[in-house]
Design a protein around this motif. Structure first.
Motif, PDB file in Angstrom:
ATOM      1  N   ASP A   1       0.818  -1.221   0.000  1.00 24.02           N
ATOM      2  CA  ASP A   1       0.000   0.000   0.000  1.00 24.02           C
ATOM      3  C   ASP A   1       0.848   1.265   0.000  1.00 24.02           C
ATOM      4  OD1 ASP A   1      -2.429  -1.262  -0.071  1.00 24.02           O
ATOM      5  OD2 ASP A   1      -2.746  -1.178   2.091  1.00 24.02           O
ATOM      6  N   ILE A   2       2.000   1.198   0.616  1.00 20.07           N
ATOM      7  CA  ILE A   2       2.881   2.375   0.632  1.00 20.07           C
ATOM      8  C   ILE A   2       3.246   2.766  -0.792  1.00 20.07           C
ATOM      9  CG2 ILE A   2       5.194   3.183   1.273  1.00 20.07           C
ATOM     10  CD1 ILE A   2       4.839   1.457   3.865  1.00 20.07           C
ATOM     11  N   GLU A   3       3.536   1.767  -1.621  1.00 23.19           N
ATOM     12  CA  GLU A   3       3.863   2.047  -3.020  1.00 23.19           C
ATOM     13  C   GLU A   3       2.635   2.576  -3.764  1.00 23.19           C
ATOM     14  OE1 GLU A   3       5.909   2.393  -6.648  1.00 23.19           O
ATOM     15  OE2 GLU A   3       6.534   2.424  -4.556  1.00 23.19           O
ATOM     16  N   ALA A   4       1.480   1.972  -3.539  1.00 21.15           N
ATOM     17  CA  ALA A   4       0.257   2.439  -4.198  1.00 21.15           C
ATOM     18  C   ALA A   4      -0.042   3.885  -3.791  1.00 21.15           C
ATOM     19  CB  ALA A   4      -0.909   1.523  -3.848  1.00 21.15           C
ATOM     20  N   HIS A   5       0.130   4.185  -2.518  1.00 18.63           N
ATOM     21  CA  HIS A   5      -0.119   5.553  -2.042  1.00 18.63           C
ATOM     22  C   HIS A   5       0.872   6.531  -2.659  1.00 18.63           C
ATOM     23  CE1 HIS A   5      -0.183   8.937   0.849  1.00 18.63           C
ATOM     24  NE2 HIS A   5      -1.489   8.723   0.735  1.00 18.63           N
ATOM     25  N   ARG A   6       2.113   6.107  -2.813  1.00 17.10           N
ATOM     26  CA  ARG A   6       3.123   6.965  -3.442  1.00 17.10           C
ATOM     27  C   ARG A   6       2.705   7.323  -4.869  1.00 17.10           C
ATOM     28  NH1 ARG A   6       6.528   6.890  -7.193  1.00 17.10           N
ATOM     29  NH2 ARG A   6       6.292   4.680  -7.650  1.00 17.10           N
ATOM     30  N   ILE A   7       2.242   6.319  -5.600  1.00 14.20           N
ATOM     31  CA  ILE A   7       1.814   6.549  -6.983  1.00 14.20           C
ATOM     32  C   ILE A   7       0.614   7.480  -7.013  1.00 14.20           C
ATOM     33  CG2 ILE A   7       0.900   5.458  -9.073  1.00 14.20           C
ATOM     34  CD1 ILE A   7       2.424   2.868  -8.075  1.00 14.20           C
ATOM     35  N   GLN A   8      -0.360   7.240  -6.149  1.00  7.79           N
ATOM     36  CA  GLN A   8      -1.547   8.082  -6.095  1.00  7.79           C
ATOM     37  C   GLN A   8      -1.162   9.527  -5.775  1.00  7.79           C
ATOM     38  OE1 GLN A   8      -4.129   7.972  -2.682  1.00  7.79           O
ATOM     39  NE2 GLN A   8      -5.939   7.916  -3.995  1.00  7.79           N
ATOM     40  N   THR A   9      -0.275   9.709  -4.819  1.00  7.36           N
ATOM     41  CA  THR A   9       0.168  11.048  -4.433  1.00  7.36           C
ATOM     42  C   THR A   9       0.867  11.744  -5.597  1.00  7.36           C
ATOM     43  OG1 THR A   9       0.386  10.356  -2.139  1.00  7.36           O
ATOM     44  CG2 THR A   9       1.591  12.341  -2.790  1.00  7.36           C
ATOM     45  N   GLU A  10       1.671  10.985  -6.334  1.00  4.38           N
ATOM     46  CA  GLU A  10       2.356  11.536  -7.502  1.00  4.38           C
ATOM     47  C   GLU A  10       1.348  12.027  -8.540  1.00  4.38           C
ATOM     48  OE1 GLU A  10       5.209   9.202 -10.169  1.00  4.38           O
ATOM     49  OE2 GLU A  10       6.249   9.298  -8.236  1.00  4.38           O
ATOM     50  N   LEU A  11       0.325  11.229  -8.775  1.00  8.06           N
ATOM     51  CA  LEU A  11      -0.701  11.609  -9.750  1.00  8.06           C
ATOM     52  C   LEU A  11      -1.465  12.855  -9.292  1.00  8.06           C
ATOM     53  CD1 LEU A  11      -1.971   8.046 -10.650  1.00  8.06           C
ATOM     54  CD2 LEU A  11      -0.894   9.664 -12.249  1.00  8.06           C
ATOM     55  N   ILE A  12      -1.782  12.917  -8.026  1.00  6.72           N
ATOM     56  CA  ILE A  12      -2.498  14.084  -7.487  1.00  6.72           C
ATOM     57  C   ILE A  12      -1.618  15.320  -7.566  1.00  6.72           C
ATOM     58  CG2 ILE A  12      -3.437  15.105  -5.367  1.00  6.72           C
ATOM     59  CD1 ILE A  12      -4.407  12.235  -4.652  1.00  6.72           C
ATOM     60  N   THR A  13      -0.350  15.174  -7.240  1.00 12.37           N
ATOM     61  CA  THR A  13       0.594  16.294  -7.299  1.00 12.37           C
ATOM     62  C   THR A  13       0.708  16.823  -8.720  1.00 12.37           C
ATOM     63  OG1 THR A  13       1.822  15.406  -5.420  1.00 12.37           O
ATOM     64  CG2 THR A  13       2.972  16.998  -6.799  1.00 12.37           C
ATOM     65  N   GLN A  14       0.764  15.908  -9.682  1.00 12.07           N
ATOM     66  CA  GLN A  14       0.817  16.337 -11.087  1.00 12.07           C
ATOM     67  C   GLN A  14      -0.429  17.133 -11.450  1.00 12.07           C
ATOM     68  OE1 GLN A  14       1.260  12.855 -13.513  1.00 12.07           O
ATOM     69  NE2 GLN A  14       3.215  12.310 -12.602  1.00 12.07           N
ATOM     70  N   ASP A  15      -1.562  16.686 -10.952  1.00  8.97           N
ATOM     71  CA  ASP A  15      -2.825  17.356 -11.258  1.00  8.97           C
ATOM     72  C   ASP A  15      -2.870  18.760 -10.656  1.00  8.97           C
ATOM     73  OD1 ASP A  15      -5.433  17.329 -12.440  1.00  8.97           O
ATOM     74  OD2 ASP A  15      -6.273  17.039 -10.439  1.00  8.97           O
TER      75      ASP A  15
END
Length: 101
Positions: free
Chosen positions: A47-61
């Motif tokens: 989940d830590i990796e999944a959360h990292r990816i999600q955060t990256e996508l949100i940050t890009q947005d």
């Protein structure tokens, strides 16, 4: 990495986490509570990796300097996978505690 690849990685990672959680549920059925807890811990690490990816996508947005990635059915699908995996993990973790009493 392209946005589409990040989204696919989120889907895959969330799926791996959910699979570990359901493996933990099988251990509960076998009354192997330590095994179940170990699998839930593995799910948490994934989940830590999944959360990292999600955060990256949100940050890009949120980045005003670049064009936001377009909202797509694939992105919605990824979010659905991620949130479902979180719910499964949390629920199965609670079931471990209930049945280990």
């Amino acid at each position: 990495m392209s946005t589409e690849m990040q989204i696919m990685e989120l889907i895959s990672t969330a799926g791996d986490s959910k699979a570990k959680a359901f493996e933990a549920l099988k251990k509960v059925k076998e009354k192997d509570f330590e095994g179940a807890r170990a699998l839930i811990n593995e799910a948490r690490k994934i989940d830590i990796e999944a959360h990292r990816i999600q955060t990256e996508l949100i940050t890009q947005d949120l980045n005003e300097d670049v064009e936001s990635p377009a909202m797509s059915l694939l992105m919605v699908h990824a979010q659905d996978h991620y949130m479902t995996s979180q719910l499964a993990k949390d629920l199965i973790e609670a079931l471990i505690e209930v049945f280990d009493k």
